[in-house]
Motif scaffolding. Sequence first.
Motif, short mmCIF file in Angstrom:
data_model
loop_
_atom_site.label_atom_id
_atom_site.label_comp_id
_atom_site.label_asym_id
_atom_site.label_seq_id
_atom_site.Cartn_x
_atom_site.Cartn_y
_atom_site.Cartn_z
N ARG A 53 0.85 -1.18 0.00
CA ARG A 53 0.00 0.00 0.00
C ARG A 53 0.89 1.24 0.00
O ARG A 53 1.67 1.45 0.94
CB ARG A 53 -0.93 0.02 1.22
CG ARG A 53 -2.02 -1.04 1.19
CD ARG A 53 -3.04 -0.75 0.10
NE ARG A 53 -4.14 -1.70 0.13
CZ ARG A 53 -4.16 -2.85 -0.54
NH1 ARG A 53 -3.12 -3.17 -1.29
NH2 ARG A 53 -5.19 -3.66 -0.48
N HIS A 54 0.81 2.01 -1.03
CA HIS A 54 1.62 3.22 -1.13
C HIS A 54 0.94 4.17 -2.10
O HIS A 54 0.32 3.73 -3.09
CB HIS A 54 3.04 2.88 -1.61
CG HIS A 54 3.99 4.04 -1.49
ND1 HIS A 54 4.11 5.02 -2.45
CD2 HIS A 54 4.89 4.37 -0.52
CE1 HIS A 54 5.04 5.90 -2.08
NE2 HIS A 54 5.52 5.53 -0.91
N LYS A 55 1.06 5.44 -1.85
CA LYS A 55 0.42 6.45 -2.69
C LYS A 55 0.86 6.35 -4.14
O LYS A 55 0.09 6.66 -5.05
CB LYS A 55 0.74 7.85 -2.15
CG LYS A 55 0.18 8.98 -3.00
CD LYS A 55 0.57 10.34 -2.46
CE LYS A 55 0.03 11.47 -3.34
NZ LYS A 55 0.43 12.81 -2.85
N LYS A 84 9.41 7.63 -5.81
CA LYS A 84 8.96 7.28 -4.47
C LYS A 84 8.34 5.89 -4.44
O LYS A 84 8.54 5.13 -3.49
CB LYS A 84 7.95 8.32 -3.97
CG LYS A 84 8.58 9.66 -3.58
CD LYS A 84 7.55 10.65 -3.06
CE LYS A 84 8.21 11.94 -2.61
NZ LYS A 84 7.23 12.93 -2.10
N GLY A 85 7.58 5.56 -5.49
CA GLY A 85 7.01 4.22 -5.55
C GLY A 85 8.08 3.15 -5.63
O GLY A 85 8.01 2.13 -4.93
N TYR A 118 9.95 2.81 -2.30
CA TYR A 118 9.19 2.00 -1.33
C TYR A 118 9.39 0.51 -1.60
O TYR A 118 9.57 -0.29 -0.68
CB TYR A 118 7.71 2.36 -1.41
CG TYR A 118 6.82 1.39 -0.67
CD1 TYR A 118 6.88 1.29 0.71
CD2 TYR A 118 5.96 0.54 -1.36
CE1 TYR A 118 6.09 0.39 1.39
CE2 TYR A 118 5.17 -0.37 -0.69
CZ TYR A 118 5.24 -0.44 0.69
OH TYR A 118 4.47 -1.35 1.36
N GLY A 151 10.92 -0.21 1.63
CA GLY A 151 9.81 -0.08 2.56
C GLY A 151 9.20 -1.38 3.02
O GLY A 151 8.27 -1.38 3.82
N GLU A 153 5.17 4.78 4.98
CA GLU A 153 3.88 5.05 4.36
C GLU A 153 3.08 3.76 4.15
O GLU A 153 1.93 3.78 3.77
CB GLU A 153 4.09 5.75 3.01
CG GLU A 153 4.68 7.13 3.16
CD GLU A 153 4.80 7.79 1.81
OE1 GLU A 153 5.90 8.27 1.51
OE2 GLU A 153 3.81 7.84 1.10
N SER A 154 3.73 2.64 4.37
CA SER A 154 3.05 1.36 4.16
C SER A 154 2.11 1.06 5.31
O SER A 154 2.39 1.31 6.46
CB SER A 154 4.10 0.24 4.03
OG SER A 154 3.48 -1.01 3.99
#
Length: 857
Positions: free
Chosen positions: A568-570, A623-624, A627, A631, A834-835
Amino acid sequence: MNAKTQGLFFLVSLSLLCNAHGKSSDTADSLVLGCGWESSSSDADGRKWEPDAKFITGGNSASVRAQFQDPSLVSDTPYMTARIFTSKATYKFPVKPNGRYFLRLHFYPALYGSNNAEEAYFSVVANDLTLLKNFSASLTCKALTQAYIIREYSLAPSTLDSLTLTFEPSVGFAFVNGIELIPMPDMFDTVTMIGFSDQTVDAKTSNMQTMYRLNVGGQYVSPNNDSAGLTRTWYDDLPYTYGAQSGVTNQVEKNVTIDYKDMPASVAPMDIYSTVRSMGNDKAINQNYNLTWVFQQIDPNYMYLVRLHFCDFYYTKPNQIVFNIYINNQTAQSEADVIAWSGGQGVPTYKDFVVYVVDGKGDEELWLALHPAIETKPEFYDAQLNGVEIFKLDMKKSLAGPNPKPSDLYLKDEEEQKTFDDDKTSNANVIGGAAGGAAAFGAVAAICIAVYQRKKRVTGTESHTSSWLPIYGSHTSASKSTISGKSNASSHLSSAAQGRCRRFTFAEMKHATKNFDESNVIGVGGFGKVYKGMVDAGTKVAIKRSNPSSEQGVHEFQTEIEMLSELRHKHLVSLIGFCDEDNEMCLVYDYMARGTLREHLYKGNKTNLSWKRRLEICIGAAKGLHYLHTGAKWTIIHRDVKTTNILLDEHWDAKVSDFGLSKTGPEMSAGHVSTVVKGSFGYLDPEYFRRQQLTEKSDVYSFGVVLFEILCARPALNPSLPKEQVSLADWALHCQKKGVLEDIVDPHLKGKINQESMKKFADTAEKCLADHGLDRPTLNDILWNLELCLQLQENMDNGGSSTHSRRGETNHNEANARNQNTATHNSNRSLGSESDVDVNDLNTGEVFSQIVNPKGR
């Protein structure tokens, strides 16, 4: 600049897919022959090829199978078997008198028994027309870095009731793999020669060779979508536009219908007349440039018929736009007015011109240019074009041209790899064979050429792969219940994965997509179509439906759910749920309203992304990926980073998609995963290719290509360009080192981009493309640099200067920006926060995705 290579590539590519997608086998009296085949055989698209033996009337011939199948050959038929001629031999085909025919000849130069295609030079004559003379399919494929080639001819009507096709060896032997003879309507007439108003050419009785066929302002049109079942292929014109000003493209208005009126639809398909390239609406700019295309590999001392297609679906009356047409610096048509010609809006028309190309001092070219006819005082200063075809006309009953030569760069790389080849293991041969040869030069090209040399030594044959094709991975067969006939894909999902994902019924899927209405299709992936849908009375989603008749995809279906249910990430596309019912498998994702990033760079979309928006998209995608790398509990390597796998939502937020090749697992603690090479050429990390060891720096290399793609607005691989420019990574690095990178920057950005921002961006992209993974930056470092680029651009947008700063000022500004970004830099180190959950016990297999990729992998 290798002009012959560029033109020849188009000539070969022009009908590359004709054998696979056409309807010509259904055309009355057509012949589709697999040469050397003993019985009927179908290709990968189900098209039937008949044996050729009954049409041979003389000479010594044999049927021989190739010893190696190049990876770009998706089907044995017709290429894996050839008809070999050791002496003069002929085919005799029945034809209708006074009928015009397309003749297509297919060649796959390989080792056929003891017959090496490198030693084959031969001539081909159709009745008394020489098509090829002293022709070498091997040399041609080398020059084009192609595995196989197709030559297309349009044969003039004859009073004869048969066509005699003669193959005669000059040196060694002659061969052919496939022959198509397709009836076509008579669509030519008398044409005036440019520069000689009192002289005409009777095109109706002329034999022709197809040189170029372009959909101007539009995209590739496959043979399946050609009109009248003629199986022609139409290509994007953008690679042939010349100069910084390439105009603008538009599509037909929704309220306008293309109406052929009295013109036969066989002239060109509706797709050609539904898109257009024009100069734009800036009167001042349009007065000072020509809308220009340049076509290379033009044999001198021949006449060429240039057919221009027009359809004005924007203006409505004469004298709104009037323009002049120039071919090779001669006025072909003055005061062209499309509405006056066609008689109305949305009505297609075309104009034919014949130009004679004289022998020059080097590689010949054909130039086409349009310019507003200012002297007529039109309402708007503009020019437009919808399509172009160029045909070489026979002279003295010949269409034969010289064999091309491989570029100096190719020969140099080939020579340099000889020592490299001898040091490689036989295992590298296997991997190299799976990955194919190359047209992309630089680091990837050197490796791919080495693969070509190794295969040549091991198998005794050439391999010139169409390297812009992706590398295909294997797919696990579906698992089905033998009792119910229903898929049991979800039966192996963990309870945690099923708990995190919503399970939809198939009835809900049908309702969401209006029973899978074709109008809702937004893409086609490797395993099925992707539909736009709506669930819960208002939530837009993308629904990927597996092909019900396919026996593939269950494993990918399972692992996609296992992985994406935990991520789960923006800036990652989210999996909402799945359906596994009634032998149907569907995956439900977030709907990405603006499609792929590539669509907004150079695929005909009207959007011209600002530099600031491009930087914001880059930062979101980075950023994706950051992660994925940091992340989760274990490093996840995407392995297929490219602009079609970066999707944009309605707010222009970038989200990484398509985890079909992703790898993860505890073995990454060793720093790499040893795995079979997979990915997409043009983006593929050369170190990964060499060592078969995957690291997160492989994603960094691919992202570096994406950065240059965003800056230059051109594909990662463009085989229609000169060889040194085919690979964007190689060409951009060359320009960067020479200090001329600005020459290949997207023209829409010129004058609007902060020079320091672009310099920092280009430096970052260059570092991403370092030969060795250890020399490449991390995604964290890339993020910091991209955010600095964004701040520099915002400073200019807020009143700063866009000119080059002095060195001292540059360092000062960069230091200030870096200090101001410290908080951002530090926060990037913990993007994993963010996860919603950590990744545990993820499957290491391939994953089922490709959300919006219209072609799939």
